[in-house]
Write a protein that holds these residues in place. Structure first.
Motif, PDB file in Angstrom:
ATOM      1  N   GLN A 187      71.165  52.559   9.295  1.00 24.38           N
ATOM      2  CA  GLN A 187      70.157  53.232   8.486  1.00 24.38           C
ATOM      3  C   GLN A 187      70.129  52.667   7.064  1.00 24.38           C
ATOM      4  O   GLN A 187      69.060  52.493   6.459  1.00 24.38           O
ATOM      5  CB  GLN A 187      70.422  54.739   8.441  1.00 24.38           C
ATOM      6  N   ARG A 238      68.321  49.358   7.091  1.00 25.78           N
ATOM      7  CA  ARG A 238      66.872  49.550   7.228  1.00 25.78           C
ATOM      8  C   ARG A 238      66.254  50.013   5.919  1.00 25.78           C
ATOM      9  O   ARG A 238      65.171  49.581   5.533  1.00 25.78           O
ATOM     10  CB  ARG A 238      66.574  50.560   8.338  1.00 25.78           C
ATOM     11  N   TRP A 290      69.937  61.404   2.489  1.00 27.60           N
ATOM     12  CA  TRP A 290      68.891  60.619   3.133  1.00 27.60           C
ATOM     13  C   TRP A 290      68.063  59.924   2.062  1.00 27.60           C
ATOM     14  O   TRP A 290      68.154  60.239   0.882  1.00 27.60           O
ATOM     15  CB  TRP A 290      67.997  61.486   4.023  1.00 27.60           C
ATOM     16  N   PHE A 306      65.121  57.720   6.128  1.00 28.24           N
ATOM     17  CA  PHE A 306      66.350  57.128   6.671  1.00 28.24           C
ATOM     18  C   PHE A 306      67.467  58.163   6.517  1.00 28.24           C
ATOM     19  O   PHE A 306      68.004  58.367   5.424  1.00 28.24           O
ATOM     20  CB  PHE A 306      66.686  55.834   5.922  1.00 28.24           C
TER      21      PHE A 306
END
Length: 579
Positions: A199, A202, A317, A325
């Protein structure tokens, strides 16, 4: 732990050891018959220090202030029922403001609970879970310990506090507090969870793509960055070309306000500098780092940007555009933002012209006046000018909700200063006990508390604890004869806006510590100037300054926000149709 450490340990000592490992060796609270065994066990651990407070609410406030400043968590210990309910307002404030406080309650024994005994401090209904369930509403996790699982549950709960920056609740029955449990887990300290690697990768890719077409980047820093102690990354980020840094009021001075990239404190349409407001509202790419988009942090929702179009970095997040994400910790996402922007080499920006200090506010009079001029009564305009000149680097400023906090927002703080307030929960009385926690957490910095007379009357007992522990903050009590922020909202002359007048400068003597304090009352400009000069020169004692101000006078921001609150509370002009 060493090889000579015991293989087993009591539950109370295990909990205390974990707190010391997490940098929280101070326990704030009061004794009660249901937590005495727990306290006896906890205080056997080397390094643990008891900080007795005047009541449990103050203990929770003090633990909150301590946790904000200390690189760890704060701990409050109460007895069952009456004690924990006294503290719950403070713990709720910690939840609203993302402060990891551990509420530890000493409970009746497991046998008494199982038998449904009609004990004191209960509701006399045989049930012992009422208050645990109440705390479930204001904590991220809660548990009542059992011997078989106590080490694992303590570790789980404390990790939740660390990872979510929220308070947690631990109930410890009296017999469980002294129960023997394995000590093996204590060999390794607890650490906050890291981000999910995939994550994070990304997110980094998505952010690089977002930066690719940006001419410059505005970063709005919220209080959650402060909670995770990520100021060093913000300082690094500020040195990247093409980056402006603004802070929300709950994280004011997260970057030194003298830094060329700092545009000051952002409050939507109420931002002091138009240039600073444009730097955020018109940023080609805006990053929201640890922000809270609540009313008092956005100038009553007058912010000029669309949060959905910004890059958002939350505690656990991150989001770029419409993609979120999950499992990305704020410290990791902020580090990625710093690395990408350092590499991007955006065009350098022209410094934004900001008001140098409160003395430069429009409409304020100059600091100097003719020698033969009369000494005018103290006003807010004059008070904040003089306070601006008094504040020194390396100071922790604690400002009470209302007049004090909104006046402090327009100050330009010197380097290496913090501003501690409670703009989300806004529970009056919070800051005086919080100052106790601040003084213990950061004794190397002098604390300056700004608090109104109405707020101080709620929690002033903790002034005695501050005095008798030998702390030497400067306390400026703004005596404006009542609740000025409420007067600014509605019914300024209503009887409920008044408070009982006190002899404020007599308090240190009443608390048995006259020799540990210097007190002075200032009613004019010359007197406040002299009082602040005395405070600057007196570092070995607490200094209490009573600043007498007109009851209907107020700082710039308080007037504006009072108007916003008044509009928000106004009754509907039409009744919605049914159905």
């Amino acid at each position: 732990m060493t090889d000579l450490a015991p293989a087993r340990i009591s539950v109370g000592a295990y909990l205390a050891t974990r707190l010391t490992q997490l940098g929280a060796p101070h326990l704030f609270g009061l004794p009660g018959d249901f937590n005495l065994s727990l306290l006896d066990e906890m205080l056997t651990v080397d390094g643990i220090e008891w900080v007795g407070t005047s009541n449990e609410l103050n203990a929770a406030y003090a633990a909150d202030g301590y946790a904000r400043i200390r690189r760890g968590i704060g701990a409050v210990v109460t007895t069952f029922g009456v004690g924990e309910l006294s503290a719950i307002n403070g713990v709720a404030g910690s939840f609203a403001e993302d402060v990891p406080v551990v509420q530890i309650t000493g409970m009746p024994s497991t046998s008494a609970q199982a038998a449904g005994a009609l004990l004191h401090h209960t509701l006399a209904d045989g049930s012992f879970d009422h208050f645990v369930r109440a705390y479930e509403q204001v904590t991220a996790a809660s548990v009542v310990l059992k011997p078989a699982t106590a080490p694992a549950e303590i570790d789980r709960i404390l990790l939740t506090a660390l990872n979510e920056s929220k308070p947690v609740y631990i109930g410890v029955p009296a017999d469980v507090a002294v129960a023997s449990v394995p000590a093996a887990n204590l060999r390794e300290p607890l650490e906050r969870f890291g981000s999910a690697a995939r994550q994070l990768d990304r997110f980094a890719e998505a952010f690089r793509e977002a930066v690719y077409s940006a001419a410059s980047v505005g970063v709005l820093v919220g209080p959650r960055v402060h909670r995770r102690h990520l100021e060093p990354i913000i300082r690094s980020l500020a040195d990247a070309p093409g980056v402006y840094i603004a802070s929300q009021s709950g994280s004011k001075a997260v970057l030194d306000e003298s830094h060329p990239a700092s545009v000051g404190t952002y409050l939507g349409a109420h931002t002091q500098s138009d240039a600073a407001r444009r730097a955020i509202d018109e940023a080609p790419l805006l990053v929201l780092a640890g922000t809270i988009m609540s009313d008092l942090l956005t100038g009553f929702f007058t912010h000029g940007f669309d949060p959905d179009r910004a890059v958002e970095l939350a505690l656990t997040w991150a989001r770029v555009g419409e993609t979120t994400f999950f499992g990305v910790q704020l410290e990791d996402s902020l580090r990625i933002v710093d690395e990408v922007l350092q590499d991007a080499r955006l065009d350098a920006l022209e410094p934004i012209s900001l008001p140098a200090a409160a003395s430069a506010m429009p409409g304020d009079r100059a600091m100097t006046r003719p020698a033969d001029a009369l000494d005018p009564p103290l006003s807010h305009a004059a008070f904040w000018r003089h306070l601006q000149g008094f504040l020194a680097p390396h100071t922790t400023v604690i400002a009470e909700a209302g007049t004090s906090f909104f006046g402090a927002i327009d100050l330009r703080l010197p380097d290496d200063c913090d501003l501690l307030g409670q703009p989300v929960w806004s529970s009056i009385g919070f800051t005086l006990p919080a100052t106790l926690g601040v003084c213990i957490a950061a004794p190397e910095k002098r604390a300056v508390l700004l608090i109104g007379d109405g707020s101080a009357q709620l929690t002033v007992q903790e002034l005695a604890t501050i005095l008798h522990r030998g702390h030497t903050p400067v306390i400026v009590l703004l005596n404006n004869s009542g609740y000025t922020i409420e007067r600014a909202i509605q019914s300024p002359d209503a009887v409920y806006q008044d408070v009982t007048p006190w002899n404020w400068t007599a308090l240190p003597a009443a608390f048995g510590a006259a020799d540990r304090a210097v007190t002075v009352t200032a009613r004019t400009e010359e007197e406040i100037e002299a009082a602040l000069a005395l405070a600057a020169a007196t570092t070995d004692k607490l200094v209490l300054i009573e600043a007498v101000l007109p009851k209907l006078d107020s700082p710039r921001l308080l007037r504006l926000l009072g108007e916003g609150l008044s509009e928000a509370n106004a009754p509907l002009t039409t009744v919605p149709a049914a159905g």
